[in-house]
Design an enzyme around this catalytic site. Structure first.
Site, short mmCIF file in Angstrom:
data_model
loop_
_atom_site.label_atom_id
_atom_site.label_comp_id
_atom_site.label_asym_id
_atom_site.label_seq_id
_atom_site.Cartn_x
_atom_site.Cartn_y
_atom_site.Cartn_z
N SER A 585 -10.41 -4.88 10.16
CA SER A 585 -9.07 -5.46 10.13
C SER A 585 -8.15 -4.57 9.31
O SER A 585 -8.62 -3.85 8.41
CB SER A 585 -9.11 -6.86 9.50
OG SER A 585 -7.80 -7.35 9.25
N TYR A 598 -11.16 -13.13 2.39
CA TYR A 598 -11.17 -12.45 3.67
C TYR A 598 -10.87 -10.96 3.52
O TYR A 598 -11.58 -10.10 4.05
CB TYR A 598 -10.15 -13.10 4.61
CG TYR A 598 -10.07 -12.48 5.98
CD1 TYR A 598 -11.04 -12.74 6.95
CD2 TYR A 598 -9.00 -11.63 6.32
CE1 TYR A 598 -10.96 -12.17 8.21
CE2 TYR A 598 -8.91 -11.06 7.58
CZ TYR A 598 -9.90 -11.33 8.52
OH TYR A 598 -9.81 -10.76 9.77
#
Length: 708
Positions: A585, A598
């Site tokens: 990501s 995260y």
């Protein structure tokens, strides 16, 4: 009704004719030919996949003269009877085909005659005529079936096959000795008919069966009755001479143990079989296979090879029989490789000698020297070929060959094609021309991919892209309902040979092990592993719980680590290199609010990828990263709390998220799952085979996420 009368007459074949369906086609002989062909092809006891051909002759208008002429419709080159359509037929003027006899100079001109078939073509849009065209054309019957039923070939391949045929059918079935299909064989079939008027069919030595009738139905019934007679004769004689295949030499392992052993050894076998090109595998422990490979006669019969040309072309000159105990401990990979190396070297030398001994001055170059069929006594049969369907069909053909050997041995003695004849079929210039006309393989043909979380979102898009490019895929997910939907979709889009499914929770070692074993059994191993499974939790730091933190790190970091660890064990067995792609990501590089768990897990994934790339380079295993951002479509990550958390962090509503993410990018683009799939394909499609440790951003352009 014929259906009610005839169904009960058959025990060994399936009577599938439906009078009502056939009545709808009355008057259209070609439609009835296709109907009959599909019924015959639906019963593998009658003919194997892609094998055999059927024909009909009927009156049609000549497009130039308007006069009625006799035209033969016959299955064209390639194709399968079970799925045959009108477009798969070749249509030829019967009179013109017969006139070719005037220019035929002899058997040395066989191959040239195939091009001359084009002068007889009636329908210019029809399929190219096959080499079997004259076999149908010179026989006068309206409907003809040429099939390769195991029961008939068992008699045709028996040492006393001609005598048995004469006695069994009391002279109503003719006999033509083995000869390669072609113009001359067509003439010999006509000669056999002329010398034996009134016969109902012809047995071709070592090859197959010709039967016929004046109508589609009569031809169908005649074909079934002849094969039924052969099958019943075999059934009555199996075991009379003694135990089948000389009796049992060893016992099979249990079902569970057979699967375990097969999954363990398949990647090694695949690696050896892929020494010249990447192969896909298939495994079966069918009872018919086990009866043969566990028998005393295996050592005598296996090296003989097959008899029917269709069997031989699919399975090669002979199988490789592994000299390994069925219950050997296969965890010692180094020892196992030491055992397998000489076995494969011996096979390759045998094949090279076969080529050198049998080749002609104009023979095509030697092809892949590795075996197609590998037999592991006590465990099962492995087959390897360019794709899953071809590997599976090769296994089916070898089972056909086993059935033939069993039948021949029961009534006489099995005989195979002489090696020179086998070579002449395998390296036939017409066969080579057919191979050269085949479409170029897709970039991922022969590749096997496992993409975690591939029942939806980014993972499914990657799996779809890879399947479109020729790979076979192991589709998996931890959501059983979602996985079932994906299975239906993949089956509809790509067919059963393009994928398998596995229920996989990347935090569960047993699931991971089972998923790779499913891939090993279905395809022989793995080449590409994409770590895509994920979840997101967006909370302010004070709201984060231990449970949140552990879940993120277990799925994203530990899951990636464990899946990679299992993948490496398979890749190293194969010794073919491979690709590991990690879907990370932009959050691995960009700091933002409400994202401690995260974002830090994604950063760990990114650096773990670098560490793996550094360690696995010596094994030619490439490890690369794709960094998406804001892929909302079909993603479970964006359901519920995560989307709400991100919207809250940015001070907008959930509905405004897609536009918000697009506007903050340099390209002002919304990112879709297909965009990530395309990026993955860039890494594995063959153009970046010397690249590892890279990061490819697919985020529309987020300057803060630039790696450098």
């Amino acid at each position: 009704m014929s259906e009610l009368v005839k169904k009960e007459s058959f025990k060994h074949v399936s009577y599938l004719w439906d009078d009502q369906e056939a009545a709808k086609l009355e008057g259209d002989e070609v439609a009835l030919l296709i109907y009959r062909s599909n019924l015959l092809g639906a019963d593998l006891r009658l003919t194997n996949y892609g094998g055999g051909n059927t024909s009909c002759k009927a009156s049609a208008k000549d497009p130039l003269t308007g006069e009625n002429v006799e035209v033969m419709w016959v299955k064209g080159s390639g194709g399968d009877l079970g799925t045959l359509k009108r477009s798969g037929l070749a249509a030829l003027y019967v009179e013109r085909l017969h006139n070719l006899r005037k220019v035929y100079k002899g058997i040395e001109q066989e191959d040239e005659m195939v091009e001359l078939f084009n002068h007889s073509i009636y329908d210019l849009a029809s399929k190219a005529p096959s080499i079997d065209t004259p076999l149908h054309g010179f026989l006068p019957f309206k409907h003809i079936d040429h099939l390769h039923p195991d029961a008939a070939i068992a008699i045709a391949a028996a040492k006393d096959g001609k005598k048995i045929t004469q006695e069994l059918f009391k002279g109503t079935i003719g006999w033509v000795e083995w000869q390669r299909p072609g113009f001359d064989l067509g003439l010999k079939l006509k000669q056999c008919l002329d010398e034996n008027p009134g016969i109902r069919g012809i047995m071709l030595g070592s090859h197959g069966l010709f039967t016929w009738g004046d109508t589609a139905y009569k031809s169908y019934i005649n074909t079934l009755e002849v094969i039924e007679t052969c099958a019943e004769y075999l059934a009555q004689n199996v075991g009379k001479k003694g135990p089948v295949f000389g009796g049992k030499k060893i016992e099979s392992l249990s079902v569970e143990k057979r699967k375990e052993q097969a999954a363990a050894i398949a990647p090694l076998l695949r690696g050896f079989c892929s020494s010249e090109r990447s192969m896909v595998g298939h495994f079966t422990d069918d009872e018919r296979v086990l009866e043969f490979i566990n028998s005393n006669d295996l050592a005598r019969l296996a090296p003989m090879g097959t008899s029917c040309p269709d069997h031989f072309l699919r399975t090669k000159i002979s199988p490789l029989v592994l000299d390994l105990p069925a219950d050997q401990d296969l965890t010692d990979v180094a020892k196992l490789k030491e055992q397998l190396v000489p076995a494969f070297e011996t096979y390759r030398k045998m094949y090279a000698d076969y080529y050198e001994t049998c080749k002609h001055p104009n023979s095509p170059a030697i092809r892949d020297k590795n075996p197609v069929i590998i037999l592991y006594p006590g465990v099962g049969l492995f087959s390897f070929s360019k794709d899953k369907q071809t590997a599976r069909v090769a296994a089916e053909f070898y089972i056909n060959a086993i059935n033939v050997m069993k039948g021949s041995e029961a009534i006489s003695e099995y005989t195979s094609l002489p090696r020179q004849e086998a070579f002449n079929i395998e390296y036939w210039l017409l066969e080579e021309a057919k191979l050269q006309r085949m479409p170029k393989p897709k970039a991922l043909s022969g590749k096997i991919a496992l993409i975690t979380g591939s029942a939806g979102g980014i993972g499914k898009a990657i799996a779809v892209k890879f399947a479109e490019e020729g790979a076979v895929v192991i589709v998996n997910d931890n959501d059983e309902t979602r996985l079932a939907k994906a299975k239906d979709e993949f089956n509809q889009r790509f067919g059963k040979d393009a994928f398998v499914t596995a229920l996989l929770d990347v935090t569960n070692d047993r699931d991971i092990d089972a998923a790779f074993n499913i891939g090993n059994l279905a395809f022989g191993g793995v080449d590409i592993v994409v770590n895509c499974a994920g979840l997101s939790i967006s909370k302010p730091i004070q709201d984060h719980t231990d449970k949140d933190w552990d879940l993120l790190y277990d799925v994203l970091v530990k899951g990636q680590f464990k899946v990679t660890q299992y993948a490496v064990s398979v890749l190293r067995k194969q010794n073919m290199g491979g690709d590991i792609l990690n879907i990370v990501s932009k959050n691995a590089l960009v700091s933002g609010p409400n994202n401690a768990g995260y974002g830090s897990a994604k950063a760990a994934q990114l650096h773990l990828s670098r560490l793996n790339a550094a360690e696995l380079g010596a094994d030619k295993i490439r490890v690369n990263v794709v960094n998406p951002d804001a892929v909302i479509s079909d993603s479970k990550i964006w359901e519920g709390a995560w989307a709400e958390g991100r919207a809250k962090a940015y001070g907008i509503t959930v509905a405004e998220l897609p536009a918000y993410y697009a506007k903050r990018t340099l390209l002002n683009e919304i990112i879709l799952p297909e965009d990530i799939a395309n990026a993955c394909y860039v890494f594995v499609g063959g153009l970046l085979n010397k690249s590892t440790g890279n990061v490819l951003n697919v985020d529309g352009g987020v300057a803060m996420a630039f790696v450098r």
